[in-house]
Design a protein around this motif. Sequence first.
Motif, PDB file in Angstrom:
ATOM      1  N   GLY A 208       3.700   2.036 -16.649  1.00  0.00           N
ATOM      2  CA  GLY A 208       2.738   3.029 -16.178  1.00  0.00           C
ATOM      3  C   GLY A 208       1.325   2.756 -16.656  1.00  0.00           C
ATOM      4  N   ARG A 209       1.161   2.350 -17.899  1.00  0.00           N
ATOM      5  CA  ARG A 209      -0.175   2.016 -18.405  1.00  0.00           C
ATOM      6  C   ARG A 209      -0.760   0.845 -17.620  1.00  0.00           C
ATOM      7  N   THR A 210       0.077  -0.174 -17.391  1.00  0.00           N
ATOM      8  CA  THR A 210      -0.401  -1.348 -16.650  1.00  0.00           C
ATOM      9  C   THR A 210      -0.758  -0.975 -15.219  1.00  0.00           C
ATOM     10  N   ALA A 211       0.069  -0.141 -14.591  1.00  0.00           N
ATOM     11  CA  ALA A 211      -0.197   0.278 -13.217  1.00  0.00           C
ATOM     12  C   ALA A 211      -1.483   1.093 -13.117  1.00  0.00           C
ATOM     13  N   SER A 212      -1.735   1.957 -14.098  1.00  0.00           N
ATOM     14  CA  SER A 212      -2.963   2.756 -14.086  1.00  0.00           C
ATOM     15  C   SER A 212      -4.191   1.865 -14.201  1.00  0.00           C
ATOM     16  N   ALA A 213      -4.129   0.883 -15.103  1.00  0.00           N
ATOM     17  CA  ALA A 213      -5.250  -0.050 -15.253  1.00  0.00           C
ATOM     18  C   ALA A 213      -5.457  -0.859 -13.983  1.00  0.00           C
ATOM     19  N   ALA A 214      -4.367  -1.378 -13.416  1.00  0.00           N
ATOM     20  CA  ALA A 214      -4.473  -2.200 -12.210  1.00  0.00           C
ATOM     21  C   ALA A 214      -5.032  -1.398 -11.041  1.00  0.00           C
ATOM     22  N   ALA A 215      -4.632  -0.129 -10.924  1.00  0.00           N
ATOM     23  CA  ALA A 215      -5.142   0.706  -9.842  1.00  0.00           C
ATOM     24  C   ALA A 215      -6.649   0.904  -9.955  1.00  0.00           C
ATOM     25  N   MET A 216      -7.146   1.122 -11.172  1.00  0.00           N
ATOM     26  CA  MET A 216      -8.597   1.264 -11.361  1.00  0.00           C
ATOM     27  C   MET A 216      -9.313  -0.056 -11.096  1.00  0.00           C
ATOM     28  N   MET A 217      -8.712  -1.158 -11.497  1.00  0.00           N
ATOM     29  CA  MET A 217      -9.320  -2.464 -11.221  1.00  0.00           C
ATOM     30  C   MET A 217      -9.312  -2.744  -9.720  1.00  0.00           C
ATOM     31  N   GLY A 218      -8.265  -2.269  -9.021  1.00  0.00           N
ATOM     32  CA  GLY A 218      -8.228  -2.409  -7.577  1.00  0.00           C
ATOM     33  C   GLY A 218      -9.374  -1.670  -6.913  1.00  0.00           C
ATOM     34  N   ALA A 219      -9.764  -0.527  -7.503  1.00  0.00           N
ATOM     35  CA  ALA A 219     -10.870   0.255  -6.952  1.00  0.00           C
ATOM     36  C   ALA A 219     -12.215  -0.449  -7.113  1.00  0.00           C
TER      37      ALA A 219
ATOM     38  N   GLU B  59     -17.410   8.943  -5.871  1.00  0.00           N
ATOM     39  CA  GLU B  59     -16.307   8.922  -4.920  1.00  0.00           C
ATOM     40  C   GLU B  59     -15.059   9.527  -5.554  1.00  0.00           C
ATOM     41  N   ARG B  60     -14.359  10.334  -4.773  1.00  0.00           N
ATOM     42  CA  ARG B  60     -13.042  10.838  -5.157  1.00  0.00           C
ATOM     43  C   ARG B  60     -12.057  10.331  -4.115  1.00  0.00           C
ATOM     44  N   ARG B  61     -11.052   9.589  -4.580  1.00  0.00           N
ATOM     45  CA  ARG B  61     -10.085   8.981  -3.671  1.00  0.00           C
ATOM     46  C   ARG B  61      -8.699   9.529  -3.942  1.00  0.00           C
ATOM     47  N   GLU B  62      -8.029   9.964  -2.903  1.00  0.00           N
ATOM     48  CA  GLU B  62      -6.679  10.489  -3.036  1.00  0.00           C
ATOM     49  C   GLU B  62      -5.666   9.574  -2.350  1.00  0.00           C
ATOM     50  N   ASP B  63      -6.026   8.289  -2.229  1.00  0.00           N
ATOM     51  CA  ASP B  63      -5.135   7.331  -1.574  1.00  0.00           C
ATOM     52  C   ASP B  63      -4.378   6.455  -2.567  1.00  0.00           C
ATOM     53  N   VAL B  64      -4.412   6.790  -3.856  1.00  0.00           N
ATOM     54  CA  VAL B  64      -3.673   6.025  -4.861  1.00  0.00           C
ATOM     55  C   VAL B  64      -2.186   6.316  -4.678  1.00  0.00           C
ATOM     56  N   ARG B  65      -1.398   5.280  -4.476  1.00  0.00           N
ATOM     57  CA  ARG B  65       0.018   5.508  -4.187  1.00  0.00           C
ATOM     58  C   ARG B  65       0.824   4.226  -4.390  1.00  0.00           C
ATOM     59  N   PHE B  66       2.130   4.413  -4.528  1.00  0.00           N
ATOM     60  CA  PHE B  66       3.035   3.268  -4.528  1.00  0.00           C
ATOM     61  C   PHE B  66       3.200   2.769  -3.103  1.00  0.00           C
ATOM     62  N   GLN B  67       3.095   1.468  -2.931  1.00  0.00           N
ATOM     63  CA  GLN B  67       3.302   0.868  -1.607  1.00  0.00           C
ATOM     64  C   GLN B  67       3.738  -0.571  -1.796  1.00  0.00           C
ATOM     65  N   CYS B  68       4.939  -0.900  -1.312  1.00  0.00           N
ATOM     66  CA  CYS B  68       5.411  -2.277  -1.407  1.00  0.00           C
ATOM     67  C   CYS B  68       5.103  -3.022  -0.123  1.00  0.00           C
ATOM     68  N   LYS B  69       4.973  -4.334  -0.236  1.00  0.00           N
ATOM     69  CA  LYS B  69       4.649  -5.172   0.921  1.00  0.00           C
ATOM     70  C   LYS B  69       5.894  -5.767   1.575  1.00  0.00           C
ATOM     71  N   CYS B  70       7.055  -5.516   0.984  1.00  0.00           N
ATOM     72  CA  CYS B  70       8.252  -6.156   1.513  1.00  0.00           C
ATOM     73  C   CYS B  70       8.681  -5.502   2.831  1.00  0.00           C
ATOM     74  N   SER B  71       9.450  -6.235   3.624  1.00  0.00           N
ATOM     75  CA  SER B  71       9.985  -5.740   4.892  1.00  0.00           C
ATOM     76  C   SER B  71      11.169  -6.617   5.279  1.00  0.00           C
ATOM     77  N   ARG B  72      11.961  -6.145   6.203  1.00  0.00           N
ATOM     78  CA  ARG B  72      13.093  -6.934   6.690  1.00  0.00           C
ATOM     79  C   ARG B  72      12.613  -8.257   7.264  1.00  0.00           C
ATOM     80  N   ASP B  73      11.510  -8.216   8.000  1.00  0.00           N
ATOM     81  CA  ASP B  73      10.985  -9.422   8.629  1.00  0.00           C
ATOM     82  C   ASP B  73      10.566 -10.449   7.580  1.00  0.00           C
TER      83      ASP B  73
END
Length: 290
Positions: free
Chosen positions: A44-55, A227-241
């Motif tokens: 969770g700590r790593t994900a929080s940091a990565a999300a802010m760096m993504g921003a 800016e206030r962003r409410e689009d922070v979310r879990f999203q995987c890139k995997c798919s059947r294809d």
Amino acid sequence: MQDYLLRATALNGKVRAFAILTKQLVEELRSRHQTTPTATAALGRTASAAAMMGAMLKGDERLTVQVKGGGPIGQIVVDADARGEVRGYVGNPDVDLPLNAVGKLDVAGAVGTDGFLYVTKDLGLKEPYSGSIPIISGELAEDFTYYFAKSEQTPSAVALGVLVDVDYTVKTAGGFIVQLLPGLTDKEISEIEQQLSQIPPITTLLERGEDLESILKTLLPDVQILERREDVRFQCKCSRDRVERTMISLGRAELESLLEEEGRAELVCHFCNEKYQFTGDDLRELIQQL
């Protein structure tokens, strides 16, 4: 409250700041990977940091954070992008250690301090940008602080926290990054450092109901929310294809051997734990495409 992220500035643009609430994101990661409290806190700590760096990125840019500290948790891997999409996993979600000397989850013990923190950014150029620093703490916030200072030459203060409830679910999670840009006076830097030294842990503030705006206001009295962003979310890139293309890339001989020996196949995505099943007929169809 829904997860969200703030981007802000202060002192006439000489300070920039990010703050994030990631309770839902970290709970999604915990639920998918069935992590122990210590692993939940580290991921969770790593994900929080990565999300802010993504921003800090733009458009289709994205980054990957890898923490390899030599501890029993193995590696921590988190992907994040400029759209607020985050996914991640830990090598050993079952790592379970006694509380540390101050009665907290022993994240540093799980992560270890014999290794490196790596950040790879895909900025749409020919080659990705890569930076790394030796892990100095294992608590992760200090390690990201060191990363910004050494790899990006930006003095920063990073706070990260995950509070796990008695039933192992995530009670709250989040963090902030405050970055000092050129032009600050020694007096201004000293005042910011004093505020940072006095502020309680981020999880304490979030647990008692403070919002990100008030937290940044405490740190930086003249803060301006850009800016206030409410689009922070879990999203995987995997798919059947995508998984089918991976299977095809194994080649005819490997697929035929798999069909003959197992009669079926199952692939599991590291990032989301989604299972993709392939029957014998599915494997034959893939072989026919080769």
